[in-house]
Structures are given as C-alpha cells and as structure tokens.
Design a protein around this motif. Structure first.
Motif, mmCIF file in Angstrom:
data_model
loop_
_atom_site.group_PDB
_atom_site.id
_atom_site.type_symbol
_atom_site.label_atom_id
_atom_site.label_comp_id
_atom_site.label_asym_id
_atom_site.label_seq_id
_atom_site.Cartn_x
_atom_site.Cartn_y
_atom_site.Cartn_z
ATOM 1 N N THR A 54 0.836 -1.184 0.000
ATOM 2 C CA THR A 54 0.000 0.000 0.000
ATOM 3 C C THR A 54 0.881 1.247 0.000
ATOM 4 O OG1 THR A 54 -0.134 -0.021 2.401
ATOM 5 C CG2 THR A 54 -1.916 -1.119 1.201
ATOM 6 N N ILE A 55 0.376 2.310 -0.602
ATOM 7 C CA ILE A 55 1.147 3.537 -0.754
ATOM 8 C C ILE A 55 0.441 4.703 -0.061
ATOM 9 C CG2 ILE A 55 2.053 5.227 -2.388
ATOM 10 C CD1 ILE A 55 2.329 3.000 -4.426
ATOM 11 N N THR A 56 1.187 5.385 0.795
ATOM 12 C CA THR A 56 0.726 6.633 1.396
ATOM 13 C C THR A 56 1.543 7.770 0.815
ATOM 14 O OG1 THR A 56 0.110 5.592 3.500
ATOM 15 C CG2 THR A 56 0.515 7.967 3.537
ATOM 16 N N VAL A 57 0.873 8.776 0.293
ATOM 17 C CA VAL A 57 1.557 10.000 -0.123
ATOM 18 C C VAL A 57 1.414 10.990 1.016
ATOM 19 C CG1 VAL A 57 1.677 11.901 -1.765
ATOM 20 C CG2 VAL A 57 1.141 9.605 -2.574
ATOM 21 N N ILE A 58 2.559 11.509 1.463
ATOM 22 C CA ILE A 58 2.600 12.452 2.576
ATOM 23 C C ILE A 58 2.954 13.825 2.031
ATOM 24 C CG2 ILE A 58 3.738 13.043 4.752
ATOM 25 C CD1 ILE A 58 4.283 9.957 5.018
ATOM 26 N N VAL A 59 2.060 14.776 2.251
ATOM 27 C CA VAL A 59 2.262 16.146 1.794
ATOM 28 C C VAL A 59 2.473 17.016 3.026
ATOM 29 C CG1 VAL A 59 1.260 18.094 0.546
ATOM 30 C CG2 VAL A 59 0.791 15.746 -0.222
ATOM 31 N N CYS A 60 3.656 17.616 3.119
ATOM 32 C CA CYS A 60 3.972 18.492 4.248
ATOM 33 C C CYS A 60 3.669 19.928 3.850
ATOM 34 C CB CYS A 60 5.435 18.331 4.636
ATOM 35 S SG CYS A 60 5.828 16.650 5.164
ATOM 36 N N ALA A 61 2.908 20.638 4.692
ATOM 37 C CA ALA A 61 2.431 21.962 4.306
ATOM 38 C C ALA A 61 2.513 22.948 5.457
ATOM 39 C CB ALA A 61 0.992 21.859 3.826
ATOM 40 N N HIS A 62 3.164 24.072 5.189
ATOM 41 C CA HIS A 62 3.168 25.198 6.130
ATOM 42 C C HIS A 62 2.744 26.447 5.349
ATOM 43 C CE1 HIS A 62 4.280 28.128 9.130
ATOM 44 N NE2 HIS A 62 4.996 28.754 8.212
ATOM 45 N N ASN A 63 1.589 26.985 5.670
ATOM 46 C CA ASN A 63 1.062 28.190 5.006
ATOM 47 C C ASN A 63 1.057 28.051 3.483
ATOM 48 O OD1 ASN A 63 0.630 29.331 7.487
ATOM 49 N ND2 ASN A 63 2.383 30.703 7.418
ATOM 50 N N GLU A 64 0.422 26.999 3.013
ATOM 51 C CA GLU A 64 0.369 26.705 1.580
ATOM 52 C C GLU A 64 -1.070 26.737 1.039
ATOM 53 O OE1 GLU A 64 2.936 26.499 -0.240
ATOM 54 O OE2 GLU A 64 4.607 25.749 0.957
ATOM 55 N N GLU A 65 -1.929 27.571 1.611
ATOM 56 C CA GLU A 65 -3.331 27.567 1.197
ATOM 57 C C GLU A 65 -3.501 27.877 -0.288
ATOM 58 O OE1 GLU A 65 -6.119 30.787 2.343
ATOM 59 O OE2 GLU A 65 -4.436 31.604 3.465
ATOM 60 N N GLN A 66 -2.580 28.614 -0.890
ATOM 61 C CA GLN A 66 -2.698 28.942 -2.316
ATOM 62 C C GLN A 66 -2.303 27.776 -3.219
ATOM 63 O OE1 GLN A 66 -0.462 32.480 -3.109
ATOM 64 N NE2 GLN A 66 -1.843 33.795 -1.967
ATOM 65 N N PHE A 67 -1.522 26.820 -2.707
ATOM 66 C CA PHE A 67 -0.972 25.753 -3.547
ATOM 67 C C PHE A 67 -1.503 24.366 -3.226
ATOM 68 C CE2 PHE A 67 2.288 29.072 -3.163
ATOM 69 C CZ PHE A 67 2.420 29.419 -4.505
ATOM 70 N N ILE A 68 -1.984 24.142 -2.006
ATOM 71 C CA ILE A 68 -2.307 22.796 -1.539
ATOM 72 C C ILE A 68 -3.400 22.120 -2.370
ATOM 73 C CG2 ILE A 68 -3.927 23.586 0.263
ATOM 74 C CD1 ILE A 68 -1.503 20.667 0.740
ATOM 75 N N GLU B 48 -3.554 6.117 0.348
ATOM 76 C CA GLU B 48 -3.819 7.103 1.392
ATOM 77 C C GLU B 48 -3.102 8.395 1.012
ATOM 78 O OE1 GLU B 48 -3.429 7.434 6.238
ATOM 79 O OE2 GLU B 48 -1.793 6.419 5.182
ATOM 80 N N ILE B 49 -3.785 9.510 1.216
ATOM 81 C CA ILE B 49 -3.163 10.826 1.082
ATOM 82 C C ILE B 49 -3.222 11.471 2.456
ATOM 83 C CG2 ILE B 49 -3.238 13.104 0.014
ATOM 84 C CD1 ILE B 49 -4.689 11.807 -2.372
ATOM 85 N N LEU B 50 -2.054 11.798 2.971
ATOM 86 C CA LEU B 50 -1.942 12.361 4.304
ATOM 87 C C LEU B 50 -1.302 13.746 4.197
ATOM 88 C CD1 LEU B 50 -2.073 11.961 7.413
ATOM 89 C CD2 LEU B 50 0.190 10.915 7.243
ATOM 90 N N VAL B 51 -2.006 14.750 4.661
ATOM 91 C CA VAL B 51 -1.453 16.102 4.705
ATOM 92 C C VAL B 51 -1.060 16.401 6.135
ATOM 93 C CG1 VAL B 51 -1.958 18.570 4.461
ATOM 94 C CG2 VAL B 51 -2.778 16.955 2.738
ATOM 95 N N VAL B 52 0.194 16.800 6.310
ATOM 96 C CA VAL B 52 0.651 17.243 7.618
ATOM 97 C C VAL B 52 0.623 18.761 7.598
ATOM 98 C CG1 VAL B 52 2.498 17.203 9.316
ATOM 99 C CG2 VAL B 52 2.117 15.205 7.854
ATOM 100 N N ASN B 53 -0.357 19.317 8.294
ATOM 101 C CA ASN B 53 -0.532 20.763 8.386
ATOM 102 C C ASN B 53 0.417 21.261 9.475
ATOM 103 O OD1 ASN B 53 -1.564 23.353 8.090
ATOM 104 N ND2 ASN B 53 -3.193 22.977 9.579
ATOM 105 N N ASN B 54 1.546 21.817 9.034
ATOM 106 C CA ASN B 54 2.649 22.121 9.934
ATOM 107 C C ASN B 54 2.614 23.563 10.448
ATOM 108 O OD1 ASN B 54 6.210 22.432 9.622
ATOM 109 N ND2 ASN B 54 5.068 21.651 11.351
#
Length: 196
Positions: A1-15, A31-37
């Motif tokens: 299984t594959i999880t894509v992890i997206v790390c984001a800090h103040n990326e509301e324009q791009f996420i 799984e798509i996992l966003v870490v809202n940093n």
C-alpha cells in the motif's frame, strides 16, 4: 500500500492543486496524508475540503518535524513524500510503484523535479544540471566515495520499515541538509536509487 505524505506550512494557495494532482494519478494512492505544519493560514481547511485526504496537525513548526509526524501517522508500506507547492505529473505514482515492484531490494528512491512556474531559461539550466552535474555527483558520492546518494527532499519514496530501521527523520536538523541526512542513513542499510 502507498501513502503519499504532503507536508504543508502556510500553503493555502498551492495545496489544492497539489492534492488534485494526486487524485488524478494513473495509480491512485491508497492514502493521502497532509501534515498541516503550524500553518497560520487556511491550509488545513483547504486540505480538509479535498476528498480522500486525511489531515493531521503538527504544531511544532519545521519541515523535518512534519516529515517525521507523517511517517508516524502513515498507514502505507511505501511512503512517498511531496511538498505542498508541487504538482505531481499524471504517471508519477505509477512509475514509483513500478520501480519498487521491479526491484524488491530497493528501499528508497528519489527523483528530480521541475518548477512549473519557472521561465524557459531556468528550466533549461535545471535540465542541464539533471544530465551533467546531477549524475556526475551521484557517481562520485555513491559509487566512488560510497558516502551516500543524491537525495531530493521534495520528491522521494521510502519503504516504511526502512525509515523505521534508521529511526525516522532526525528532527534536530531544522532544514538544510535533512534530505542528504536521510538519504545517507538509508544508503547505509540498503539500496537507494535516483530516478531521472
């Protein structure tokens, strides 16, 4: 299984563009996992509106903290990291999965990337690097010196058990060098490749 992890800090324009590029893949992530940093904008809210996306909040600011939180939260056997301001090409995940399937000994894979908003001159310089300095440095560091590998933090995949075996990400590193660090530590325990 594959999880894509997206790390984001103040990326509301791009996420949103990033997440929709993942939802359009020829091989969908399990799984798509966003870490809202530690975002102070609407990054988390925008990500939560996207279907099939799980968002976790990491209050401790820092890319390495976000990557480590994603590693601990992910459910997949293969963890694929992508920065929130990136857009994945249509066959990106299919190619990654295929590479791991064809090479069972592979524990990690990193690849170059393109800046979609760069002018033609910048894109030309980056392409020249990809075919000259990048491969040359890889040969020197990996095969001649045996000190590690070229490892791009904005585009890499690793087996979850391999990341666990090296103790995850070194959160004492604030930013610069964190990708080189994890690439070197993974290289010490198994096969790490660079895809062009």
């Amino acid at each position: 299984t594959i999880t894509v992890i997206v790390c984001a800090h103040n990326e509301e324009q791009f996420i949103a563009a990033c997440l929709h590029s993942l939802l359009a893949q020829t091989r969908l992530p399990d799984e798509i996992l966003v870490v809202n940093n530690a975002s102070t904008d609407a990054t988390g809210a925008v990500a939560r509106r996207c279907p099939h996306v799980r968002v976790v909040d990491e209050p401790e600011k820092g890319l390495v903290n976000a990557r480590e939180r994603g590693r601990r939260e992910a459910r997949g056997e293969l963890l694929v990291y992508l920065d929130a301001d990136c857009r994945a090409p249509l066959c990106w995940l299919e190619k990654i999965a295929g590479r791991f399937a064809r090479t069972p000994s592979l524990i990690a894979l990193s690849g170059n990337y393109r800046f979609y908003d760069w002018d033609w001159w910048g894109r030309t310089l980056l392409r020249a690097y990809d075919y000259t300095l990048g491969p040359g440095t890889q040969v020197l560091v990996k095969y001649l010196l045996r000190r590690g590998v070229i490892f791009y933090g904005g585009n890499f995949a690793a087996r979850a058990d391999a990341l666990a075996a090296i103790g995850g990400f070194d959160t004492s590193i604030e930013f610069h060098g964190e990708d080189t660090n994890v690439g070197r530590r993974l290289f010490a325990i198994g096969r790490v490749d660079l895809a062009y």
